[in-house]
Design an enzyme around this catalytic site. Structure first.
Site, PDB file in Angstrom:
ATOM      1  N   PHE A   1      -7.667   4.125  12.099  1.00  0.00           N
ATOM      2  CA  PHE A   1      -7.439   5.454  11.381  1.00  0.00           C
ATOM      3  C   PHE A   1      -8.585   4.860   9.843  1.00  0.00           C
ATOM      4  CE2 PHE A   1      -4.075   9.308  11.389  1.00  0.00           C
ATOM      5  CZ  PHE A   1      -3.907   8.595  12.707  1.00  0.00           C
TER       6      PHE A   1
ATOM      7  N   ASN B   1       0.799  -1.562   0.258  1.00  0.00           N
ATOM      8  CA  ASN B   1      -0.209  -0.267  -0.101  1.00  0.00           C
ATOM      9  C   ASN B   1       0.458   1.607   0.273  1.00  0.00           C
ATOM     10  OD1 ASN B   1      -2.247  -1.620   0.079  1.00  0.00           O
ATOM     11  ND2 ASN B   1      -2.708  -1.279   2.522  1.00  0.00           N
TER      12      ASN B   1
HETATM   13  O1  C5P Z   1     -10.264  -1.206   6.684  1.00  0.00           O
HETATM   14  P1  C5P Z   1      -9.401  -0.410   6.418  1.00  0.00           P
HETATM   15  O2  C5P Z   1      -8.156  -0.589   5.942  1.00  0.00           O
HETATM   16  O3  C5P Z   1      -9.799   0.727   5.937  1.00  0.00           O
HETATM   17  O4  C5P Z   1      -9.450   0.416   8.193  1.00  0.00           O
HETATM   18  C1  C5P Z   1      -7.774   1.004   8.449  1.00  0.00           C
HETATM   19  C2  C5P Z   1      -7.821   1.125   9.823  1.00  0.00           C
HETATM   20  O5  C5P Z   1      -8.357  -0.489  10.498  1.00  0.00           O
HETATM   21  C3  C5P Z   1      -6.825   1.326  10.475  1.00  0.00           C
HETATM   22  O6  C5P Z   1      -6.423   2.152  11.436  1.00  0.00           O
HETATM   23  C4  C5P Z   1      -5.833   0.330   9.646  1.00  0.00           C
HETATM   24  O7  C5P Z   1      -4.337   0.476  11.128  1.00  0.00           O
HETATM   25  C5  C5P Z   1      -6.064  -0.827  10.619  1.00  0.00           C
HETATM   26  N1  C5P Z   1      -5.877  -2.052   9.880  1.00  0.00           N
HETATM   27  C6  C5P Z   1      -5.733  -3.344  10.684  1.00  0.00           C
HETATM   28  N2  C5P Z   1      -6.008  -4.135   9.658  1.00  0.00           N
HETATM   29  C7  C5P Z   1      -6.697  -4.768   8.406  1.00  0.00           C
HETATM   30  C8  C5P Z   1      -6.728  -2.931   7.927  1.00  0.00           C
HETATM   31  C9  C5P Z   1      -6.921  -1.892   8.643  1.00  0.00           C
HETATM   32  O8  C5P Z   1      -5.486  -3.091  11.570  1.00  0.00           O
HETATM   33  N3  C5P Z   1      -6.364  -5.852   7.775  1.00  0.00           N
END
Ligand code: C5P
Length: 407
Positions: A332, A213
């Site tokens: 976030f 990403n």
């Molecule tokens: O679902 P999304 O990726 O948009 O969510 C963002 C938030 O979830 C951020 O705080 C990110 O660090 C966390 N996240 C996570 N593990 C994932 C995906 C996102 O901790 N697999």
């Protein structure tokens, strides 16, 4: 770059080769907005001249308690009363011993003794040969100085001017500057443990390629720094990023989402706050090839299939400690549009008390950002500022909402 605006610092130099670093330090303090009054011992003048320090601080340097420039002839009183802090850098072994004894036969030790002890803190950056540093007398003096209320900033390690290698070098000017800035920040998270995930994850397809990403890790590292400045014990769990670890922060490097989850689950059971800033890859290749996937000449790309990665934030937010409020979780959301609606929905979905939204494409890799804080009460906007300034505001918001340590 104005983190020390309004602060007046007495910078004391004592005899040691690290005096050459004090010039850079002085410049750094001034650049951050501080006014700096340099005071030098006679021994320090063997290493660097008052002329250099005057030019860099833009103030005449004091070297003697008999300096007749002060109308009352009491530089030790006047200089110590106007200071917000006294920083001795470098502080020689001899000067430490003098401070321990409360000696006052030259200006710098005299003004340290004469300072109002409760309001003018003494910061010490030791600098000496490794044997001198390790000597029981020096270690004893350090412990006594700490007991007397001084703040010991530690030493660096490595090759020394004498040619020997070990502990005792003065910290680098940039490190000392970070410590001085941190010293003046309010200790809103003292005694708490904060875990931050930062940067992207990288999910390998084969030994050469993978999917990842966009994320520089800057926001997460700024939050780790701000939490440390606020007095917390901080661990940053970092995906692949090229960033220096903030002072005093413990760093755990990981690559994939599964490694990040394992590291997070190892650190959060003792934590009070968890901030998930990492841009975790949602999917990983279903299989990782042990060898590079080659073109087979057919013109057809390989068929790739993916598996969903664990959601680190949601997993931690479901834990028993998070559920009863002992671990305060912050998520976030990097969105490209409809920030408020998306952030609200994400807060619900992840089950966290606080969700911070930002517009991804306008912040990737930048040094500044703009945040939207969404909690059960509503939405608060933190207007565009540097990531560090925003991180400090966010830390204050977290400190206000999280439970006090040990409850
Ligand atoms: O679902 P999304 O990726 O948009 O969510 C963002 C938030 O979830 C951020 O705080 C990110 O660090 C966390 N996240 C996570 N593990 C994932 C995906 C996102 O901790 N697999």
């Amino acid at each position: 770059m104005n983190d020390l605006a309004g602060k007046h610092i007495v910078l004391g130099l004592t005899g040691g080769i690290a005096c050459y670093k004090a010039a850079e330090l002085c410049r750094g303090l001034v650049k951050q907005g501080a006014t700096v009054q340099v005071v030098m011992t006679q021994a320090s003048e063997q290493f660097i001249t008052p002329v250099t320090m005057q030019a860099l601080s833009n103030r005449p340097v004091f070297t003697s308690q008999w300096d007749a420039r002060e109308p009352n002839n009491m530089p030790h009183i006047n200089l110590s009363r106007e200071a917000d802090a006294i920083l001795i850098a470098p502080c020689s072994a001899d000067f430490m011993a003098r401070l321990v004894q409360g000696r006052s036969d030259e200006l710098l030790s005299l003004l340290c003794l004469a300072r109002p002890i409760a309001s003018v803190r003494l910061l010490i950056a030791p600098a000496m040969n490794r044997e001198m540093w390790a000597h029981p007398a020096t270690q004893r003096n350090m412990a006594q100085l700490a007991a007397d209320g001084a703040t010991l900033l530690g030493v660096g390690s490595g090759l020394q001017a004498c040619g020997e290698t070990g502990d005792g070098r003065m910290l680098e000017p940039q490190e000392l500057l970070e410590d001085v800035i941190a010293f003046f920040q309010p200790k809103l998270l003292a005694g708490r443990k904060v875990v931050v995930t930062a940067g992207p994850t990288f999910e390998a397809l084969d030994p050469i390629r993978g999917i990842t990403n966009h994320s520089s890790g800057k926001m997460g590292f700024a939050i780790a720094r701000a939490a440390r400045e606020a007095g917390a014990d901080v661990v940053v769990i970092a995906g692949p990023v090229r960033l220096a670890t903030p002072r005093g922060v413990r760093r755990v490097d990981v690559t994939s989402a599964r490694q990040m989850l394992a590291a997070t689950e190892a650190e959060t059971p003792q934590a009070d706050v968890f901030v998930a800033t990492a841009a975790v890859a949602d999917w990983r290749p279903a299989t990782e090839s042990g060898q590079k996937i080659k073109k087979d000449g057919s013109g057809q790309p390989p068929a790739l299939s993916f598996t969903e990665n664990p959601d680190i934030l949601a997993t931690v937010a479901r834990s028993e400690r998070a559920q009863r409020g002992a671990l305060f979780c912050v998520g976030f959301a990097a969105e490209s549009h409809d920030l408020v609606d998306n952030a609200r929905a994400k807060r619900e979905r992840k089950g966290v008390p606080l969700l911070v939204g930002n517009i991804g494409p306008s912040t990737f890799g930048q040094d500044d950002n703009q945040l939207l804080l969404v909690d059960a009460q509503g939405v608060v906007e933190l207007p565009r500022a540097s990531k560090l300034a925003l991180a400090r505001q966010l830390v204050a918001e977290i400190a206000r909402r999280a439970r006090p340590a040990g409850t």
